[in-house]
Design a protein around this motif. Structure first.
Motif, mmCIF file in Angstrom:
data_model
loop_
_atom_site.group_PDB
_atom_site.id
_atom_site.type_symbol
_atom_site.label_atom_id
_atom_site.label_comp_id
_atom_site.label_asym_id
_atom_site.label_seq_id
_atom_site.Cartn_x
_atom_site.Cartn_y
_atom_site.Cartn_z
ATOM 1 N N VAL A 160 0.834 -1.202 0.000
ATOM 2 C CA VAL A 160 0.000 0.000 0.000
ATOM 3 C C VAL A 160 0.868 1.251 0.000
ATOM 4 O O VAL A 160 0.600 2.216 -0.699
ATOM 5 C CB VAL A 160 -0.948 -0.017 1.221
ATOM 6 N N THR A 161 1.923 1.240 0.803
ATOM 7 C CA THR A 161 2.893 2.340 0.799
ATOM 8 C C THR A 161 4.282 1.737 0.783
ATOM 9 O O THR A 161 4.539 0.715 1.439
ATOM 10 C CB THR A 161 2.748 3.250 2.028
ATOM 11 N N GLY A 162 5.201 2.334 0.049
ATOM 12 C CA GLY A 162 6.558 1.822 -0.048
ATOM 13 C C GLY A 162 7.390 2.231 1.155
ATOM 14 O O GLY A 162 6.965 3.026 1.997
ATOM 15 N N ASN A 246 -16.709 0.352 -1.194
ATOM 16 C CA ASN A 246 -17.068 1.653 -0.632
ATOM 17 C C ASN A 246 -16.541 2.759 -1.542
ATOM 18 O O ASN A 246 -15.386 2.742 -1.948
ATOM 19 C CB ASN A 246 -16.472 1.799 0.768
ATOM 20 N N ALA A 247 -17.406 3.713 -1.895
ATOM 21 C CA ALA A 247 -17.031 4.808 -2.791
ATOM 22 C C ALA A 247 -16.969 6.122 -2.008
ATOM 23 O O ALA A 247 -17.897 6.439 -1.252
ATOM 24 C CB ALA A 247 -18.025 4.926 -3.941
ATOM 25 N N TRP A 255 -6.809 4.041 0.487
ATOM 26 C CA TRP A 255 -6.811 2.639 0.091
ATOM 27 C C TRP A 255 -7.994 1.904 0.736
ATOM 28 O O TRP A 255 -8.325 2.124 1.892
ATOM 29 C CB TRP A 255 -5.498 1.978 0.504
ATOM 30 N N GLY A 256 -8.616 1.037 -0.057
ATOM 31 C CA GLY A 256 -9.795 0.324 0.420
ATOM 32 C C GLY A 256 -11.091 0.942 -0.065
ATOM 33 O O GLY A 256 -12.170 0.383 0.166
ATOM 34 N N ASP A 394 -6.573 -3.281 -7.245
ATOM 35 C CA ASP A 394 -5.899 -2.002 -6.992
ATOM 36 C C ASP A 394 -6.969 -0.925 -6.908
ATOM 37 O O ASP A 394 -7.602 -0.583 -7.912
ATOM 38 C CB ASP A 394 -4.902 -1.702 -8.117
ATOM 39 N N TYR A 395 -7.170 -0.391 -5.713
ATOM 40 C CA TYR A 395 -8.236 0.599 -5.490
ATOM 41 C C TYR A 395 -7.926 1.952 -6.129
ATOM 42 O O TYR A 395 -8.801 2.813 -6.199
ATOM 43 C CB TYR A 395 -8.471 0.788 -3.997
ATOM 44 N N ASP A 396 -6.707 2.141 -6.580
ATOM 45 C CA ASP A 396 -6.335 3.410 -7.205
ATOM 46 C C ASP A 396 -6.468 3.362 -8.718
ATOM 47 O O ASP A 396 -6.251 4.364 -9.395
ATOM 48 C CB ASP A 396 -4.892 3.754 -6.830
ATOM 49 N N ALA A 397 -6.819 2.184 -9.283
ATOM 50 C CA ALA A 397 -6.814 2.018 -10.735
ATOM 51 C C ALA A 397 -8.179 2.225 -11.372
ATOM 52 O O ALA A 397 -8.289 2.246 -12.599
ATOM 53 C CB ALA A 397 -6.296 0.625 -11.100
ATOM 54 N N ILE A 398 -9.239 2.374 -10.564
ATOM 55 C CA ILE A 398 -10.593 2.553 -11.091
ATOM 56 C C ILE A 398 -11.230 3.758 -10.421
ATOM 57 O O ILE A 398 -11.190 3.885 -9.192
ATOM 58 C CB ILE A 398 -11.462 1.297 -10.835
ATOM 59 N N LYS A 399 -11.811 4.639 -11.217
ATOM 60 C CA LYS A 399 -12.528 5.811 -10.712
ATOM 61 C C LYS A 399 -13.965 5.788 -11.239
ATOM 62 O O LYS A 399 -14.243 5.212 -12.291
ATOM 63 C CB LYS A 399 -11.831 7.107 -11.139
ATOM 64 N N LEU A 400 -14.866 6.438 -10.511
ATOM 65 C CA LEU A 400 -16.287 6.413 -10.841
ATOM 66 C C LEU A 400 -16.832 7.818 -11.035
ATOM 67 O O LEU A 400 -16.308 8.788 -10.464
ATOM 68 C CB LEU A 400 -17.069 5.725 -9.711
#
Length: 406
Positions: A160-162, A246-247, A255-256, A394-400
């Protein structure tokens, strides 16, 4: 089929080929653009458009959707491979045994494909055909990441974080940095089944390719159920769909959660500069995801967005340039998924993202068939099952896009 002077569909002969279907689709879109241009002129001059013109535009939208569906079906049919081609000796022997089992209930001692509970795994070429055809007709499977596993659950660690890093001088101290944060994503596979039926006379027909028949029978049923689950599944005995996550507003993303961009108007696009919110949605996605991104929406929403133009008067929606291509919206491929919601107050009706990285489908290897000649005489039932799971990777790869005020 052709488009008459009113922009309505007329049927072509049964022998129409793909080139003809594609040409007619392109012609229909030109008619659509001309009609919409006329509607926009009336809106600009009078503040409203003639109801007849609105009705014609709706009918043209329906014609475009129908012609695209016919073109897609023709492409699937043309791409269908023959399953009776050459195979390795062992595979050919097993296919013969499988055919004997399906047609007559014969169970030969071929341990490679006999399950502990009876029945047979389908030959690998048939299994491949089922999966390939499902990729063709299941819109989410066609763009998502797919992983084959041998177990019932696939677990995937993700960073999630490096780890913390920093610049230091040549002789400066190197303090210990913070560790990276890991999360584990789990994808259980659940059973998906279909039960086609056939008469004994049909199975006795020597010309019947039983592998192809089973692939044809179960493919559409599997694909429809899968697509619904990949979009809306609650994770109970089915994959977890991306819209059930959850949006939150993109400005509060973590994340999540999946981030959304509001249209600013409940249940609608803005009345002016409607494309601005779509541009905001595109650029809410990071550049690394954006280069492989796709739009996902249903047919009705696509019909609404098809009418939009940019500041230079160009249509944002463009048809495919080849018969086997996909329509594009704002330069990105557009995928039609009927399980996406219609436009309504607070609806999440448009998704945009890199689904190859954002959503993972997990297939357990093997499709099994259990023959049942007793439960529904005079028909023979074939209980066909496969195991599949899915969820956000990946929760950062899709937007609505949320049709809401905020």
């Amino acid at each position: 089929m052709t488009i008459n002077s009113d922009g309505l569909e007329t049927k072509a002969g049964a022998g129409s080929d793909i080139a003809v279907l594609f040409a007619e689709f392109s012609q229909a879109f030109e008619e659509f653009k001309a009609t919409n241009d006329q509607r926009l002129e009336e809106l600009e001059k009078r503040g409203s458009a003639d109801g007849l013109l609105e009705g014609k535009l709706d009918r043209l939208n329906a014609v475009l959707d129908g012609q695209k569906a016919a073109l897609d079906r023709a492409m699937v049919e043309r791409a269908r491979p023959q399953l009776d081609g050459k195979a390795a000796h062992g595979e050919s022997e097993y296919k013969e045994a499988f055919t004997g089992y399906v047609k007559r209930g014969e169970e030969k001692a071929l341990s490679v494909g006999v399950g502990a509970d009876g029945g047979y795994f389908v030959p690998s070429e048939t299994e491949t055909e089922i999966t390939r055809l499902m990729t063709t007709v299941s819109p989410i499977r066609a763009i998502a990441g797919v992983r084959q596993v041998s177990g019932s659950v696939y677990k995937r660690p993700i960073s999630v974080t490096g780890p913390a890093v920093g610049w230091v001088g040549e002789t400066a101290a190197r303090p210990t940095t913070a560790s990276q944060t890991l999360a584990e994503l789990s994808y259980p596979t659940t059973e998906l089944y279909a039960m086609p039926a056939a008469t004994a006379a049909f199975l006795d027909d020597a010309a019947v390719d039983v592998g192809q028949w089973i692939a044809d029978e179960v493919n559409a049923a599997f694909a429809a159920q899968e697509t619904t689950a990949f979009v809306l599944g609650d994770g109970v005995n089915k994959p977890k769909g991306f819209l059930t996550a959850n949006a939150v507003a993109e400005t509060s993303w973590s994340w999540g959660n999946l981030g959304y961009v509001p249209t600013g108007v409940a249940g609608s696009l803005p009345t002016s500069n409607a494309s601005d919110v779509l541009i905001d949605l595109v650029y809410s996605l990071k550049a690394g995801y954006r280069q492989n991104a796709s739009w996902v929406m249903n047919r009705k929403v696509q019909g609404t967005l098809r009418k939009l133009k940019d500041a230079d008067g160009n249509y944002l929606w463009q048809p495919a340039t080849t018969a086997d291509g996909k329509a594009r919206f704002m330069g990105f491929e557009l995928v039609e998924a009927e399980d996406m919601p219609n436009i309504a107050a607070n609806s999440l009706s448009v998704a945009f993202g890199d689904f190859r990285r954002g959503y993972l489908i997990v297939d357990r290897q093997g499709v099994s068939v259990l023959r049942d000649p007793f439960s529904s005489k005079p028909y023979v039932l074939f209980y066909t099952t496969k195991r599949v799971g899915g969820g956000i990777a990946d929760y950062d790869a899709i937007k609505l896009l949320k049709f809401a005020a905020s």
